[in-house]
Write an enzyme that holds these catalytic residues in place. Structure first.
Site, PDB file in Angstrom:
ATOM      1  N   CYS A 139      73.746  10.719  61.699  1.00 61.06           N
ATOM      2  CA  CYS A 139      74.657  10.445  60.803  1.00 61.06           C
ATOM      3  C   CYS A 139      74.248  10.045  59.451  1.00 61.06           C
ATOM      4  O   CYS A 139      73.702   8.792  59.429  1.00 61.06           O
ATOM      5  CB  CYS A 139      75.742   9.403  61.344  1.00 61.06           C
ATOM      6  SG  CYS A 139      76.999   8.902  60.361  1.00 61.06           S
ATOM      7  N   CYS A 142      76.147   7.224  58.000  1.00 64.11           N
ATOM      8  CA  CYS A 142      75.930   5.831  58.454  1.00 64.11           C
ATOM      9  C   CYS A 142      74.592   5.312  58.226  1.00 64.11           C
ATOM     10  O   CYS A 142      74.539   4.014  57.874  1.00 64.11           O
ATOM     11  CB  CYS A 142      75.951   5.889  60.110  1.00 64.11           C
ATOM     12  SG  CYS A 142      77.344   6.840  60.652  1.00 64.11           S
ATOM     13  N   ASP A 143      73.486   5.991  58.176  1.00 65.89           N
ATOM     14  CA  ASP A 143      72.181   5.530  58.185  1.00 65.89           C
ATOM     15  C   ASP A 143      71.163   5.882  56.916  1.00 65.89           C
ATOM     16  O   ASP A 143      70.181   5.334  56.706  1.00 65.89           O
ATOM     17  CB  ASP A 143      71.455   5.871  59.384  1.00 65.89           C
ATOM     18  CG  ASP A 143      71.977   5.462  60.467  1.00 65.89           C
ATOM     19  OD1 ASP A 143      72.660   4.229  60.562  1.00 65.89           O
ATOM     20  OD2 ASP A 143      72.245   6.057  61.567  1.00 65.89           O
TER      21      ASP A 143
END
Length: 321
Positions: A139, A142-143
């Site tokens: 992701c 997300c990261d």
């Protein structure tokens, strides 16, 4: 608080499942959450989460899910460490009753919320599991932030890979886009956008066969898909964008789903075939859907939690009727 006579089951223990449980348990509905093969869902494979509201300093994925579970249990939610393998509709004389089974035990409920999520497709490299969340991600949203000023790679050849490669250049100094051929599933506009980004370098006719590093990804070993030549690339992280697998196999032939397996809520059904006013209900009366098992676009913790809230509120109103 005294509970109603209604018993409901929630399949899945990610943000959608636990949020739904908080709402149904607070409404005095007897609620049981089935934890699944990965209790806490995909968030347990990531480290720090900085885009979930309410945590200005960020929070570890596992801690967030534990907090959600404790909050639901505070209102009486029960949990079962079990993987649901089958679903049977036993509705009789207009009164829905559903039986779910893990292969050993059967459980009957008046209504269900399916929030079983989706699993990222990984590369299938032996031993890759130990690097998940340690330089190996699925992701970018997300990261990606954690790779500011770093060199990273993304693997894939579709629109998602192109979109995430462009997104990652907001943080990384250099992004290798590794793809096993010279042809792409991506649309021309998305492909051109990636090719015109000076921070993205295309590495074609190559596949990742191993990771460099011990505790954390420090690079990858790639193999040429045409001549078999093996080389190495030093980098700080690898993102995969080769799709997700919705965890919906237990509902096969029971619920409407697309060709990949994402379940279809009433909201996404054509108006002429909708059978319920409740957006989160499936094609079966009394079964509601929430989170990544039905959402193939956003796939964020906050959207999954929102879907769980909506499914729980729809279920409550449906039970009242």
């Amino acid at each position: 608080m005294s509970q109603t006579n209604h018993k409901i089951g929630i399949i899945g223990s990610g943000p959608a499942g636990w949020t739904a449980a908080i709402y149904t348990s607070r409404a005095n509905i007897d609620t049981t959450v089935f934890l699944g093969i990965q209790p806490g869902g995909q968030l347990t494979t990531t480290t720090e989460i900085e885009n979930f509201p309410g945590f200005p300093e960020g929070i570890q994925g596992g801690d967030l899910m534990q907090n959600m579970q404790k909050q639901a249990e505070r209102f009486g939610t029960k949990s079962v460490f079990s993987v649901i393998k089958s679903l049977e509709n036993k509705s009789h004389e207009g009164k829905p009753k559903f039986t779910i089974s893990d292969g050993s035990n059967n459980h009957e409920y008046n209504a269900l919320i399916i929030a079983s999520g989706a699993s990222a497709r990984y590369l299938g490299i032996p031993g890759e599991e130990k690097f998940v969340g340690k330089g190996y991600h699925s992701c970018a949203t997300c990261d990606g932030f954690f790779y500011r000023g770093k060199t990273i790679a993304i693997v894939g050849g579709g629109d998602s890979a192109m979109e995430e490669a462009n997104f990652l250049t907001k943080f990384a100094d250099k992004v290798y886009l590794i793809h096993r051929s010279e042809s792409f599933r991506a649309s021309k506009i998305m492909l051109d956008r990636a090719k015109n980004n000076p921070k993205i370098e295309f590495v074609l006719n190559k596949k990742v066969i191993d990771f460099l590093g011990q505790e954390k990804v420090q690079g990858v070993t790639i193999e040429d898909t045409q001549n078999g030549e093996v080389t190495e690339i030093e980098l700080s992280g690898v993102f995969v964008a080769i799709g997700h697998i919705p965890n919906s196999s237990f509902a096969q032939n029971q619920l409407t789903m697309d060709e990949v397996g994402y379940l279809t809520p009433q909201l996404r059904m054509p108006a002429e075939i909708r059978t319920s006013k409740y957006d989160t209900m499936s094609n079966v009366e009394g079964i509601f859907l929430a989170g990544d098992v039905e959402d193939k676009i956003y796939r964020q913790a906050i959207t999954a939690a929102g879907h769980g809230c909506k499914a729980a509120m729809d279920l409550e109103k449906w039970l009242e009727e």
